[in-house]
Design a protein around this motif. Structure first.
Motif, PDB file in Angstrom:
ATOM      1  N   VAL A 117       0.854  -1.195   0.000  1.00 54.61           N
ATOM      2  CA  VAL A 117       0.000   0.000   0.000  1.00 54.61           C
ATOM      3  C   VAL A 117       0.888   1.243   0.000  1.00 54.61           C
ATOM      4  N   HIS A 118       0.716   2.075  -1.017  1.00 52.19           N
ATOM      5  CA  HIS A 118       1.552   3.272  -1.160  1.00 52.19           C
ATOM      6  C   HIS A 118       0.768   4.575  -1.035  1.00 52.19           C
ATOM      7  N   ARG A 119      -0.561   4.500  -1.162  1.00 50.82           N
ATOM      8  CA  ARG A 119      -1.346   5.735  -1.112  1.00 50.82           C
ATOM      9  C   ARG A 119      -2.708   5.463  -0.488  1.00 50.82           C
ATOM     10  N   LEU A 120      -3.159   6.363   0.365  1.00 47.88           N
ATOM     11  CA  LEU A 120      -4.475   6.278   0.992  1.00 47.88           C
ATOM     12  C   LEU A 120      -5.267   7.502   0.577  1.00 47.88           C
ATOM     13  N   VAL A 121      -6.383   7.285  -0.094  1.00 49.33           N
ATOM     14  CA  VAL A 121      -7.218   8.373  -0.591  1.00 49.33           C
ATOM     15  C   VAL A 121      -8.453   8.496   0.304  1.00 49.33           C
ATOM     16  N   PHE A 122      -8.663   9.688   0.858  1.00 50.14           N
ATOM     17  CA  PHE A 122      -9.776   9.921   1.781  1.00 50.14           C
ATOM     18  C   PHE A 122     -10.927  10.593   1.036  1.00 50.14           C
ATOM     19  N   VAL A 123     -12.084   9.937   1.076  1.00 50.99           N
ATOM     20  CA  VAL A 123     -13.241  10.358   0.290  1.00 50.99           C
ATOM     21  C   VAL A 123     -14.459  10.518   1.200  1.00 50.99           C
ATOM     22  N   VAL A 124     -15.291  11.504   0.907  1.00 51.16           N
ATOM     23  CA  VAL A 124     -16.615  11.609   1.531  1.00 51.16           C
ATOM     24  C   VAL A 124     -17.645  11.704   0.408  1.00 51.16           C
ATOM     25  N   ASN A 125     -18.658  10.854   0.470  1.00 52.73           N
ATOM     26  CA  ASN A 125     -19.721  10.923  -0.533  1.00 52.73           C
ATOM     27  C   ASN A 125     -21.078  10.947   0.154  1.00 52.73           C
ATOM     28  N   ILE A 126     -22.078  11.413  -0.562  1.00 46.76           N
ATOM     29  CA  ILE A 126     -23.447  11.472  -0.036  1.00 46.76           C
ATOM     30  C   ILE A 126     -24.153  10.167  -0.369  1.00 46.76           C
ATOM     31  N   TYR A 127     -24.675   9.507   0.656  1.00 43.81           N
ATOM     32  CA  TYR A 127     -25.359   8.234   0.474  1.00 43.81           C
ATOM     33  C   TYR A 127     -26.657   8.447  -0.305  1.00 43.81           C
ATOM     34  N   ASN A 128     -26.838   7.656  -1.360  1.00 47.17           N
ATOM     35  CA  ASN A 128     -28.034   7.735  -2.213  1.00 47.17           C
ATOM     36  C   ASN A 128     -28.237   9.145  -2.783  1.00 47.17           C
ATOM     37  N   ALA A 129     -27.141   9.811  -3.116  1.00 47.31           N
ATOM     38  CA  ALA A 129     -27.211  11.207  -3.569  1.00 47.31           C
ATOM     39  C   ALA A 129     -28.101  11.386  -4.793  1.00 47.31           C
ATOM     40  N   LYS A 167     -21.815  18.486  -6.922  1.00 50.55           N
ATOM     41  CA  LYS A 167     -20.895  17.373  -6.683  1.00 50.55           C
ATOM     42  C   LYS A 167     -21.480  16.434  -5.634  1.00 50.55           C
ATOM     43  N   MET A 168     -21.361  15.138  -5.887  1.00 50.32           N
ATOM     44  CA  MET A 168     -21.924  14.143  -4.964  1.00 50.32           C
ATOM     45  C   MET A 168     -20.855  13.446  -4.122  1.00 50.32           C
ATOM     46  N   SER A 169     -19.580  13.677  -4.465  1.00 48.55           N
ATOM     47  CA  SER A 169     -18.469  13.091  -3.715  1.00 48.55           C
ATOM     48  C   SER A 169     -17.337  14.105  -3.626  1.00 48.55           C
ATOM     49  N   PRO A 194     -21.769   9.156  -7.886  1.00 51.05           N
ATOM     50  CA  PRO A 194     -22.885   9.066  -6.939  1.00 51.05           C
ATOM     51  C   PRO A 194     -22.621   8.177  -5.734  1.00 51.05           C
ATOM     52  N   ASP A 195     -21.562   7.359  -5.754  1.00 48.40           N
ATOM     53  CA  ASP A 195     -21.301   6.462  -4.627  1.00 48.40           C
ATOM     54  C   ASP A 195     -19.825   6.092  -4.594  1.00 48.40           C
ATOM     55  N   ILE A 196     -19.404   5.470  -3.497  1.00 50.78           N
ATOM     56  CA  ILE A 196     -17.999   5.129  -3.326  1.00 50.78           C
ATOM     57  C   ILE A 196     -17.559   4.074  -4.339  1.00 50.78           C
ATOM     58  N   GLY A 197     -18.482   3.224  -4.766  1.00 48.31           N
ATOM     59  CA  GLY A 197     -18.147   2.218  -5.763  1.00 48.31           C
ATOM     60  C   GLY A 197     -17.713   2.852  -7.070  1.00 48.31           C
ATOM     61  N   SER A 198     -18.383   3.930  -7.469  1.00 48.41           N
ATOM     62  CA  SER A 198     -18.033   4.619  -8.713  1.00 48.41           C
ATOM     63  C   SER A 198     -16.643   5.227  -8.624  1.00 48.41           C
ATOM     64  N   ILE A 199     -16.307   5.785  -7.458  1.00 46.10           N
ATOM     65  CA  ILE A 199     -14.978   6.364  -7.269  1.00 46.10           C
ATOM     66  C   ILE A 199     -13.929   5.258  -7.281  1.00 46.10           C
ATOM     67  N   ALA A 200     -14.201   4.168  -6.558  1.00 52.18           N
ATOM     68  CA  ALA A 200     -13.261   3.057  -6.477  1.00 52.18           C
ATOM     69  C   ALA A 200     -12.966   2.477  -7.858  1.00 52.18           C
ATOM     70  N   ASN A 201     -13.976   2.444  -8.727  1.00 54.57           N
ATOM     71  CA  ASN A 201     -13.795   1.887 -10.075  1.00 54.57           C
ATOM     72  C   ASN A 201     -12.785   2.669 -10.890  1.00 54.57           C
ATOM     73  N   LYS A 202     -12.589   3.937 -10.553  1.00 57.04           N
ATOM     74  CA  LYS A 202     -11.621   4.759 -11.278  1.00 57.04           C
ATOM     75  C   LYS A 202     -10.189   4.285 -11.029  1.00 57.04           C
ATOM     76  N   TYR A 203     -10.003   3.586  -9.915  1.00 58.70           N
ATOM     77  CA  TYR A 203      -8.673   3.109  -9.547  1.00 58.70           C
ATOM     78  C   TYR A 203      -8.478   1.621  -9.866  1.00 58.70           C
ATOM     79  N   ALA A 204      -9.485   1.008 -10.464  1.00 56.17           N
ATOM     80  CA  ALA A 204      -9.413  -0.423 -10.738  1.00 56.17           C
ATOM     81  C   ALA A 204      -8.447  -0.729 -11.865  1.00 56.17           C
TER      82      ALA A 204
END
Length: 204
Positions: A117-129, A167-169, A194-204
């Motif tokens: 693990v080299h980087r930790l990204v801190f995110v806040v998103n609105i649930y069911n935005a 912005k939703m996240s 709209p959700d953390i899954g969408s953000i996470a997919n950007k790093y997949a």
């Protein structure tokens, strides 16, 4: 005394702190308050007085050296509150953001973080935005702060001051390795994910 960061600023967390081993990351936000007299903004936020019923969720994305999320176990959020190596632990979900101080916290044991693990990204998103038609224009006073657990010293504090309407996240900041040191970058970027899954997919 904490160093107040501005967007884009980077700081070495371990410089002058050779004993730094455990960090508390506090994230906070407040619903925008509206006047009881009503009016357009009050109606938009759902009634007179008080604030919007917005449920924000904090998350941490653990990335490898190439900036990739290697597996869902490296996404730490209210549904997966502890990393596999036990180095990152999420406090759990706060449904309202009401009150002063940290709304959600994340404990980080630097000595236990996997070498991968080299980087930790801190995110806040609105649930069911998207379903609730909510965005960060309905949130104010968002911040991220880092505290040395051993000395209880607040090392850095970053207040997000931009208008994030639409912005939703939010990507608040990042911790990253540089050699044997850990550094922090104040990111402050809003996204329409709209959700953390969408953000996470950007790093997949």
């Amino acid at each position: 005394m904490a160093i107040n960061l501005v967007k884009g600023q980077k700081i070495d967390l371990t410089k002058g702190r050779s004993s730094l081993s455990s960090i508390m990351v506090g994230l906070g936000w407040d619903p925008v308050t509206t006047k009881k007299s009503g009016g357009f903004l009050s109606g938009l936020l759902g009634g007179g007085g008080g604030g919007a019923d917005v449920d924000c969720d904090a998350s941490v994305i653990l990335l490898d050296e190439s900036g990739k999320l290697s597996g869902k176990e490296n996404l730490i959020y209210f549904g997966n509150k502890k990393s596999k190596d036990g180095s990152v632990v999420h406090s759990g979900d706060n449904l309202t953001g009401a009150g002063e101080g940290d709304d959600e916290t994340i404990q980080i044991d630097l000595k236990r973080i996997s070498p991968s693990v080299h980087r930790l990204v801190f995110v806040v998103n609105i649930y069911n935005a998207k379903q609730k038609k909510q965005d960060f224009g309905m949130i104010q006073n968002a911040f991220i702060r880092l505290v040395d657990n051993q000395s209880k010293e607040e090392m850095i504090h970053y207040n997000l001051t931009e208008n994030y309407a639409g912005k939703m996240s939010l990507i608040l900041g990042e911790m990253y390795r540089q050699g044997t040191d850990w550094k922090f970058s104040a990111v402050g970027e809003g996204t329409i994910d709209p959700d953390i899954g969408s953000i996470a997919n950007k790093y997949a």
